[in-house]
Motif scaffolding. Structure first.
Motif, PDB file in Angstrom:
ATOM      1  N   HIS A 276       0.820  -1.218   0.000  1.00 40.74           N
ATOM      2  CA  HIS A 276       0.000   0.000   0.000  1.00 40.74           C
ATOM      3  C   HIS A 276       0.855   1.269   0.000  1.00 40.74           C
ATOM      4  CE1 HIS A 276      -3.518  -2.523   1.795  1.00 40.74           C
ATOM      5  NE2 HIS A 276      -3.237  -2.818   0.541  1.00 40.74           N
ATOM      6  N   VAL A 277       2.133   1.091  -0.289  1.00 41.09           N
ATOM      7  CA  VAL A 277       3.027   2.251  -0.503  1.00 41.09           C
ATOM      8  C   VAL A 277       3.585   2.090  -1.923  1.00 41.09           C
ATOM      9  CG1 VAL A 277       4.974   3.560   0.367  1.00 41.09           C
ATOM     10  CG2 VAL A 277       3.669   2.116   1.936  1.00 41.09           C
ATOM     11  N   VAL A 278       3.113   2.930  -2.834  1.00 38.05           N
ATOM     12  CA  VAL A 278       3.437   2.782  -4.263  1.00 38.05           C
ATOM     13  C   VAL A 278       4.665   3.647  -4.574  1.00 38.05           C
ATOM     14  CG1 VAL A 278       2.553   3.139  -6.601  1.00 38.05           C
ATOM     15  CG2 VAL A 278       0.994   2.370  -4.776  1.00 38.05           C
ATOM     16  N   VAL A 279       5.751   2.998  -4.977  1.00 41.27           N
ATOM     17  CA  VAL A 279       7.018   3.713  -5.196  1.00 41.27           C
ATOM     18  C   VAL A 279       7.182   4.038  -6.684  1.00 41.27           C
ATOM     19  CG1 VAL A 279       9.528   3.593  -4.960  1.00 41.27           C
ATOM     20  CG2 VAL A 279       8.064   2.571  -3.202  1.00 41.27           C
ATOM     21  N   LEU A 280       7.267   5.330  -6.992  1.00 43.43           N
ATOM     22  CA  LEU A 280       7.336   5.774  -8.393  1.00 43.43           C
ATOM     23  C   LEU A 280       8.577   6.644  -8.623  1.00 43.43           C
ATOM     24  CD1 LEU A 280       3.612   6.901  -9.005  1.00 43.43           C
ATOM     25  CD2 LEU A 280       4.609   4.622  -9.308  1.00 43.43           C
ATOM     26  N   PRO A 281       9.674   6.081  -9.103  1.00 45.68           N
ATOM     27  CA  PRO A 281      10.829   6.906  -9.473  1.00 45.68           C
ATOM     28  C   PRO A 281      10.496   7.796 -10.675  1.00 45.68           C
ATOM     29  CG  PRO A 281      11.423   4.576  -9.362  1.00 45.68           C
ATOM     30  CD  PRO A 281       9.921   4.647  -9.299  1.00 45.68           C
ATOM     31  N   GLY A 282      11.196   8.912 -10.758  1.00 46.27           N
ATOM     32  CA  GLY A 282      11.014   9.803 -11.899  1.00 46.27           C
ATOM     33  C   GLY A 282      11.612   9.186 -13.159  1.00 46.27           C
ATOM     34  N   LEU A 283      10.918   9.364 -14.287  1.00 50.69           N
ATOM     35  CA  LEU A 283      11.438   8.875 -15.568  1.00 50.69           C
ATOM     36  C   LEU A 283      11.076   9.891 -16.645  1.00 50.69           C
ATOM     37  CD1 LEU A 283      12.608   6.664 -17.462  1.00 50.69           C
ATOM     38  CD2 LEU A 283      10.262   5.807 -17.680  1.00 50.69           C
ATOM     39  N   SER A 284      12.117  10.500 -17.199  1.00 50.91           N
ATOM     40  CA  SER A 284      11.913  11.490 -18.231  1.00 50.91           C
ATOM     41  C   SER A 284      12.298  10.843 -19.555  1.00 50.91           C
ATOM     42  CB  SER A 284      12.828  12.659 -17.874  1.00 50.91           C
ATOM     43  OG  SER A 284      12.939  13.556 -18.905  1.00 50.91           O
ATOM     44  N   THR A 285      11.465  11.000 -20.575  1.00 50.39           N
ATOM     45  CA  THR A 285      11.764  10.270 -21.813  1.00 50.39           C
ATOM     46  C   THR A 285      11.723  11.180 -23.044  1.00 50.39           C
ATOM     47  OG1 THR A 285       9.462   9.684 -22.225  1.00 50.39           O
ATOM     48  CG2 THR A 285      10.748   8.125 -20.948  1.00 50.39           C
ATOM     49  N   ILE A 286      12.582  10.877 -23.963  1.00 51.01           N
ATOM     50  CA  ILE A 286      12.504  11.465 -25.312  1.00 51.01           C
ATOM     51  C   ILE A 286      12.479  10.291 -26.277  1.00 51.01           C
ATOM     52  CG2 ILE A 286      13.616  12.905 -27.047  1.00 51.01           C
ATOM     53  CD1 ILE A 286      13.795  14.863 -24.978  1.00 51.01           C
ATOM     54  N   VAL A 287      11.374  10.191 -27.007  1.00 51.98           N
ATOM     55  CA  VAL A 287      11.177   9.033 -27.881  1.00 51.98           C
ATOM     56  C   VAL A 287      11.464   9.421 -29.326  1.00 51.98           C
ATOM     57  CG1 VAL A 287       9.548   7.201 -28.501  1.00 51.98           C
ATOM     58  CG2 VAL A 287       9.213   8.469 -26.385  1.00 51.98           C
ATOM     59  N   GLY A 288      12.078   8.504 -30.051  1.00 49.98           N
ATOM     60  CA  GLY A 288      12.237   8.682 -31.496  1.00 49.98           C
ATOM     61  C   GLY A 288      11.977   7.341 -32.171  1.00 49.98           C
ATOM     62  N   ARG A 289      11.723   7.390 -33.505  1.00 52.36           N
ATOM     63  CA  ARG A 289      11.530   6.104 -34.194  1.00 52.36           C
ATOM     64  C   ARG A 289      12.838   5.332 -34.234  1.00 52.36           C
ATOM     65  NH1 ARG A 289       8.830   8.881 -39.131  1.00 52.36           N
ATOM     66  NH2 ARG A 289      10.247  10.383 -38.216  1.00 52.36           N
ATOM     67  N   THR A 290      13.952   6.109 -34.251  1.00 56.45           N
ATOM     68  CA  THR A 290      15.272   5.487 -34.148  1.00 56.45           C
ATOM     69  C   THR A 290      16.017   6.195 -33.025  1.00 56.45           C
ATOM     70  OG1 THR A 290      16.292   7.093 -35.599  1.00 56.45           O
ATOM     71  CG2 THR A 290      15.375   5.115 -36.651  1.00 56.45           C
ATOM     72  N   LEU A 291      17.095   5.575 -32.562  1.00 59.90           N
ATOM     73  CA  LEU A 291      17.884   6.190 -31.502  1.00 59.90           C
ATOM     74  C   LEU A 291      18.463   7.525 -31.973  1.00 59.90           C
ATOM     75  CD1 LEU A 291      18.813   5.806 -28.623  1.00 59.90           C
ATOM     76  CD2 LEU A 291      20.818   4.588 -29.473  1.00 59.90           C
ATOM     77  N   ASP A 292      18.904   7.587 -33.236  1.00 60.05           N
ATOM     78  CA  ASP A 292      19.460   8.841 -33.771  1.00 60.05           C
ATOM     79  C   ASP A 292      18.437   9.965 -33.726  1.00 60.05           C
ATOM     80  OD1 ASP A 292      21.916   7.863 -34.211  1.00 60.05           O
ATOM     81  OD2 ASP A 292      21.697   7.557 -36.380  1.00 60.05           O
ATOM     82  N   GLU A 293      17.193   9.644 -34.115  1.00 59.33           N
ATOM     83  CA  GLU A 293      16.152  10.673 -34.114  1.00 59.33           C
ATOM     84  C   GLU A 293      15.904  11.174 -32.688  1.00 59.33           C
ATOM     85  OE1 GLU A 293      12.175  10.789 -36.581  1.00 59.33           O
ATOM     86  OE2 GLU A 293      11.754   9.880 -34.630  1.00 59.33           O
ATOM     87  N   ALA A 294      15.862  10.255 -31.735  1.00 58.16           N
ATOM     88  CA  ALA A 294      15.624  10.644 -30.341  1.00 58.16           C
ATOM     89  C   ALA A 294      16.773  11.506 -29.821  1.00 58.16           C
ATOM     90  CB  ALA A 294      15.454   9.386 -29.484  1.00 58.16           C
ATOM     91  N   GLU A 295      18.011  11.106 -30.124  1.00 59.95           N
ATOM     92  CA  GLU A 295      19.190  11.883 -29.679  1.00 59.95           C
ATOM     93  C   GLU A 295      19.177  13.277 -30.301  1.00 59.95           C
ATOM     94  OE1 GLU A 295      21.537  11.474 -27.529  1.00 59.95           O
ATOM     95  OE2 GLU A 295      21.508   9.344 -27.037  1.00 59.95           O
ATOM     96  N   ASP A 296      18.785  13.342 -31.555  1.00 57.93           N
ATOM     97  CA  ASP A 296      18.734  14.622 -32.254  1.00 57.93           C
ATOM     98  C   ASP A 296      17.706  15.553 -31.598  1.00 57.93           C
ATOM     99  OD1 ASP A 296      19.457  16.300 -34.435  1.00 57.93           O
ATOM    100  OD2 ASP A 296      17.464  15.887 -35.278  1.00 57.93           O
ATOM    101  N   ARG A 297      16.557  15.012 -31.222  1.00 58.22           N
ATOM    102  CA  ARG A 297      15.530  15.815 -30.540  1.00 58.22           C
ATOM    103  C   ARG A 297      16.058  16.343 -29.203  1.00 58.22           C
ATOM    104  NH1 ARG A 297       9.981  12.275 -31.397  1.00 58.22           N
ATOM    105  NH2 ARG A 297       9.771  12.790 -33.574  1.00 58.22           N
ATOM    106  N   PHE A 298      16.770  15.478 -28.497  1.00 60.77           N
ATOM    107  CA  PHE A 298      17.303  15.867 -27.186  1.00 60.77           C
ATOM    108  C   PHE A 298      18.351  16.963 -27.343  1.00 60.77           C
ATOM    109  CE2 PHE A 298      19.123  14.042 -22.960  1.00 60.77           C
ATOM    110  CZ  PHE A 298      18.377  14.979 -22.253  1.00 60.77           C
ATOM    111  N   ASP A 299      19.220  16.824 -28.340  1.00 63.28           N
ATOM    112  CA  ASP A 299      20.264  17.841 -28.569  1.00 63.28           C
ATOM    113  C   ASP A 299      19.637  19.191 -28.914  1.00 63.28           C
ATOM    114  OD1 ASP A 299      22.270  16.085 -28.055  1.00 63.28           O
ATOM    115  OD2 ASP A 299      22.678  15.593 -30.163  1.00 63.28           O
TER     116      ASP A 299
END
Ligand SMILES: Cc1cc2nc3c(=O)[nH]c(=O)nc-3n(C[C@H](O)[C@H](O)[C@H](O)COP(=O)(O)O)c2cc1C
Length: 449
Positions: A276-299
């Motif tokens: 009854h104690v729900v533990v939720l770590p923070g998770l920030s995401t940047i999604v891309g169809r490919t890893l390169d696309e996601a990295e490019d968005r982040f940059d």
């Protein structure tokens, strides 16, 4: 219907949407797809909450400060959210009428409020939303906030956690002022409520004297959901004894697993059911169809951040340190313990020491937050599954670097992948936030066993 968790119940992944319009990243408002005024644009925030509801998130959550964090006006003039955002309890009242199933969590401080006011506000929100309200109980962070409440300095860390524990006891006591079945509204007899079902609190403690009763019926959930996010020793102790949901931040699975195991064991030792104690770590995401696309968005996103803002933000999270007194290309100096967030300070210092980083490098690297997972829907789902099944998390507090894009991407790309793996719900099954989270409705302290 209220969920009845028990040993045979399947463990469910929970997702909370941490909405900080126009995004968590300090320069998010400059992104070409952002609404630059999103913090005070109610139509925009309603759309975000509806997107999260369509995706079947457990809840949306709004953080809050009761002051502005940066003293330097040149820095301040380059950021949006800390200057220009809705007050969260007001905001979730509006969202309650624009949504129907998703939970609504607002932050409120135990240091700069009175318990009667907050008990009343959150009881009202729980009624208005039909049992979907949650309270992120914080002790506030900085001297800048203290200076809005007649103090020169923020209340001492130890003392404000002591006040928070008593504050919680008063608020929950006030919520039990009336038994669940106290109100008959009997127009024929003229009896509005059964006077034997009213309980006066008569609290006299170190920090508060509150007679009660609260002037509103017991909340539909019995208690709105309590969220806690302090990870210092005092913060953990409070979370283990009172929180239904705990927000945490971890850079790696091993750290998350250690925190998870410790918190669940402490909750058990305090006589609580650890499920009854729900533990939720923070998770920030940047999604891309490919890893390169996601990295490019982040940059492209991180290039929008002014270095002065990055430095001021680092100084703030280190506990209000004057970094200008130290060479930017030198190491981080030894610091006194923070009176703001001890856990945040510790995490940053560990990162600087481990990487041998200068102050300038640290400020730049923090822009690429350690909690950000940049990847494809599959790699992000892999991360979520690994932490959930490895018992580092019961789910995630999903943080959106810029809005609405990263929420839209998470909802349309990551959540379907989680469903394909049988990890996340397709429909809400209960009516309340407690139902979404698999938490029982607490009985009144006056109810017979
Ligand atoms: C995900 C997350 C969200 C938080 N949101 C707020 C907030 O909105 N307002 C606030 O004053 N503190 C916020 N905090 C800070 C904590 O609630 C806590 O008061 C702070 O970390 C100091 O506690 P500690 O020294 O126990 O870590 C947040 C922390 C986390 C991890």
């Amino acid at each position: 219907m209220t969920a009845q968790p028990g040993p045979a119940r399947r463990r469910e992944l929970h997702l909370n949407a941490f909405l900080k319009p126009p995004g968590e990243f300090l320069a998010a408002w400059r992104h070409p797809n952002a609404a630059a005024d999103a913090g005070v644009n109610i139509r925009h925030v309603i759309e975000l909450a509806r997107t999260a509801e369509r995706a079947r998130f457990d809840a949306v959550f709004f953080a809050d400060l009761v002051g502005v964090p940066f003293a330097d006006q040149e820095v301040l003039s380059r950021v949006s959210v800390v200057n220009d955002s809705f007050e969260p309890t007001t905001l979730i009242a509006a969202l309650a009428t624009a949504t129907s199933r998703i939970g609504l969590i607002a932050t409120a401080s135990t240091t700069y409020n009175e318990p009667y006011h907050l008990a009343r506000t959150f009881a009202s929100l729980d009624h208005i939303s039909g049992g979907r309200a949650g309270w992120n109980l914080v002790t506030s962070l900085s001297d800048a906030e203290a200076r809005n409440f007649g103090l020169d300095r923020h209340v001492d860390h130890e003392l404000r956690y002591e006040r928070a524990a008593e504050f919680f006891a008063v608020v929950t006591g006030l919520w039990d002022s009336f038994d669940d079945d106290a109100f008959h509204h009997d127009q024929m007899s003229g009896i509005y409520f059964d006077e034997t079902k009213l309980h006066r609190l008569d609290h006299r403690g170190k920090h508060f004297a509150v007679t009660g009763p609260l002037n509103i019926a017991r909340p539909p959930q019995g208690r709105p959901v309590i969220v806690q996010a302090g990870s210092s020793d005092r913060g953990r102790a409070l979370a283990a004894s009172v929180a239904d949901v705990v927000f945490t931040q971890h850079a790696d699975l091993a750290g998350a697993q250690a925190f998870y195991a410790d918190l669940k064991a402490t909750a058990r030792a305090a006589g609580r059911d650890p499920d009854h104690v729900v533990v939720l770590p923070g998770l920030s995401t940047i999604v891309g169809r490919t890893l390169d696309e996601a990295e490019d968005r982040f940059d492209r996103l991180t290039s929008l951040l002014d270095p002065r803002v990055a430095l001021a933000d680092l100084a703030y999270w280190l506990g209000g340190v004057d970094l200008a007194a130290h060479p930017l290309d030198g190491p981080l100096p030894d610091l006194p313990p923070s009176n703001q967030s001890q856990s945040a300070q510790r995490a940053i210092v560990e990162r600087a020491r481990a990487g041998g980083l200068t102050i300038r490098q640290l400020a730049q690297q923090r822009a690429r937050d350690v909690r950000t997972v940049v990847g494809t829907p599959e790699t992000i789902a892999d991360h979520i599954q690994e932490w959930f099944e490895g018992r580092g998390a019961d789910g995630f507090n999903v943080i959106f670097p810029y809005l609405p894009d990263t929420l839209d991407d998470f909802a349309t790309l990551v959540i379907p992948e989680l469903r394909r793996r049988g990890l996340f719900r397709t429909e809400y099954t209960g009516r309340t936030l407690r139902d979404n989270l698999g938490l029982p409705r607490p009985p009144s302290r006056w109810a017979l066993p």
